[in-house]
Design an enzyme around this catalytic site. Structure first.
Site, PDB file in Angstrom:
ATOM      1  N   LYS A   1       1.574   4.645  -0.610  1.00  0.00           N
ATOM      2  CA  LYS A   1       1.613   5.845  -1.888  1.00  0.00           C
ATOM      3  C   LYS A   1       1.314   6.858  -0.994  1.00  0.00           C
ATOM      4  CE  LYS A   1      -3.131   5.009  -0.066  1.00  0.00           C
ATOM      5  NZ  LYS A   1      -4.356   4.175   0.191  1.00  0.00           N
TER       6      LYS A   1
ATOM      7  N   THR B   1      -7.067   3.429  -2.270  1.00  0.00           N
ATOM      8  CA  THR B   1      -7.755   3.550  -4.058  1.00  0.00           C
ATOM      9  C   THR B   1      -7.145   3.000  -4.914  1.00  0.00           C
ATOM     10  OG1 THR B   1      -6.597   5.110  -5.807  1.00  0.00           O
ATOM     11  CG2 THR B   1      -4.680   4.882  -4.120  1.00  0.00           C
TER      12      THR B   1
ATOM     13  N   ASN C   1       0.645   7.023   2.658  1.00  0.00           N
ATOM     14  CA  ASN C   1       1.279   6.460   4.131  1.00  0.00           C
ATOM     15  C   ASN C   1       2.275   7.022   4.220  1.00  0.00           C
ATOM     16  OD1 ASN C   1      -1.496   4.762   4.340  1.00  0.00           O
ATOM     17  ND2 ASN C   1      -1.242   3.222   2.654  1.00  0.00           N
TER      18      ASN C   1
ATOM     19  N   ASP D   1       2.020   3.725   7.194  1.00  0.00           N
ATOM     20  CA  ASP D   1       1.225   2.216   7.223  1.00  0.00           C
ATOM     21  C   ASP D   1       0.898   1.676   7.061  1.00  0.00           C
ATOM     22  OD1 ASP D   1      -1.800   2.232   8.262  1.00  0.00           O
ATOM     23  OD2 ASP D   1      -2.861   3.173   6.922  1.00  0.00           O
TER      24      ASP D   1
ATOM     25  N   ASP E   1       0.604  -1.015   0.033  1.00  0.00           N
ATOM     26  CA  ASP E   1       0.024   0.015   0.152  1.00  0.00           C
ATOM     27  C   ASP E   1       0.720   1.422  -0.119  1.00  0.00           C
ATOM     28  OD1 ASP E   1      -2.714   0.836   1.752  1.00  0.00           O
ATOM     29  OD2 ASP E   1      -2.586   1.292  -0.813  1.00  0.00           O
TER      30      ASP E   1
END
Ligand SMILES: COc1ccc(C(=O)Nc2ccccc2)cc1NC(=O)CCSCc1cnc2[nH]ccc2c1
Length: 273
Positions: free
Chosen positions: A139, A172, A142, A155, A137
């Site tokens: 992005k 997303t 995070n 995160d 994840d």
């Protein structure tokens, strides 16, 4: 330290400061540990919400994963404690805040800043993959920025051990590689794809497969419909690196250790990260 490790923390050990943000499961506060004056971020999660979302096991796994990760570009989870109604995560405080706010403010980053961020994230991901953790994840939302301007992967809401890969859709679509969008088996190479998407967004200010509708983003991802705008001007070396990461065939994606040797990284990244 070791004694901090096994210590039983309580809320009384901390002075609570300003709110830092509100997550899906609770609020985050600036806090200071009274004895050491150490500044931390205290994330408060409501047991009721964790229960109704059935994420207690995921939180336990995450705390387990985090307790073994030590890397300058990975936000630390120092420990946790709980009371009747809440679970408290004692997290590292990143003094320069959220990366996505910085990206919104600057619109896009210089090649030197982008390359420095990408190389520090690549080193953090090499470290994670070495411990059989894929992040999945990566992005801007995070990522946080530490006191020295260094990037921190912050995160771990979706990190999983590679042996129990799951196929949940996380957040997303923009950052998901074809194999996750098509919901087939995936491995650590998903992080290489996401890092390529992030590098593009750092340099252009928008993710490569952005589209108005989810269905259009989905189509652009599975087709790897990669286009480089004329503005801002970006070096062909940077485009070459991105083109080697955003490859549909996972086995053909540039391995992370090769990324660190790519001319664009070697010539632009600040080694201190
Ligand atoms: C290692 O990190 C984490 C580990 C676990 C979790 C988590 O919530 N796991 C979970 C929850 C429920 C169910 C399942 C899993 C979250 C984080 N990390 C953050 O939440 C980052 C922002 S909070 C910290 C922080 C620091 N420094 C800042 N500077 C400015 C704002 C700011 C904000």
């Amino acid at each position: 330290t070791a004694e901090e490790k096994q210590k039983r923390w309580t809320l009384n050990d901390f002075d609570i400061g300003k709110p830092l943000g509100r997550g899906k499961f609770g609020h985050v506060y600036l806090a200071r540990e009274k004895k050491s004056n150490h500044i931390v971020a205290l994330k408060v999660l409501f047991k009721s919400q964790l229960k109704q979302s059935q994420v207690e096991h995921q939180l336990r796994r995450e705390v387990e994963i985090q307790s073994h990760l030590r890397h300058p570009n990975i936000l630390r989870l120092y420990g946790y404690f709980y009371d009747q109604t809440r679970v408290y995560l004692i997290l590292e405080y990143a003094a320069r805040g959220e990366l996505y706010k910085e990206l919104q403010k600057c619109k896009y980053f210089s090649e030197k800043r982008a390359a420095t961020y990408i190389s520090s994230l690549a080193r953090a991901l090499i470290y994670c993959h070495g411990k059989h953790v894929i992040h999945r994840d990566i992005k801007p939302e995070n990522l946080l920025i530490g006191a020295q301007g260094e990037l921190k992967i912050a995160d771990f809401g979706w990190s999983v051990h590679t042996f129990n890969r799951r196929r949940t859709m996380c957040g997303t679509l923009d950052y998901l590689p074809p194999e996750m969008v098509e919901s087939v088996e995936h491995d650590a190479s998903v992080d290489i794809w996401s890092l390529g998407v992030l590098c593009y967004e750092f340099l252009y200010g928008v993710p490569p497969f952005e589209a108005k509708e989810h269905s259009d983003t989905y189509r652009r991802i599975v087709k790897v419909d990669l286009k480089f705008p004329m503005k801002p001007i970006v070096s062909s070396s940077a485009k070459d690196l991105i083109s080697q990461m955003l490859v549909k065939d996972t086995s053909q994606r540039l391995p992370l250790h090769k990324l660190l040797e790519h001319p664009w990284i070697v010539q632009n990244a600040d080694p201190s990260g």
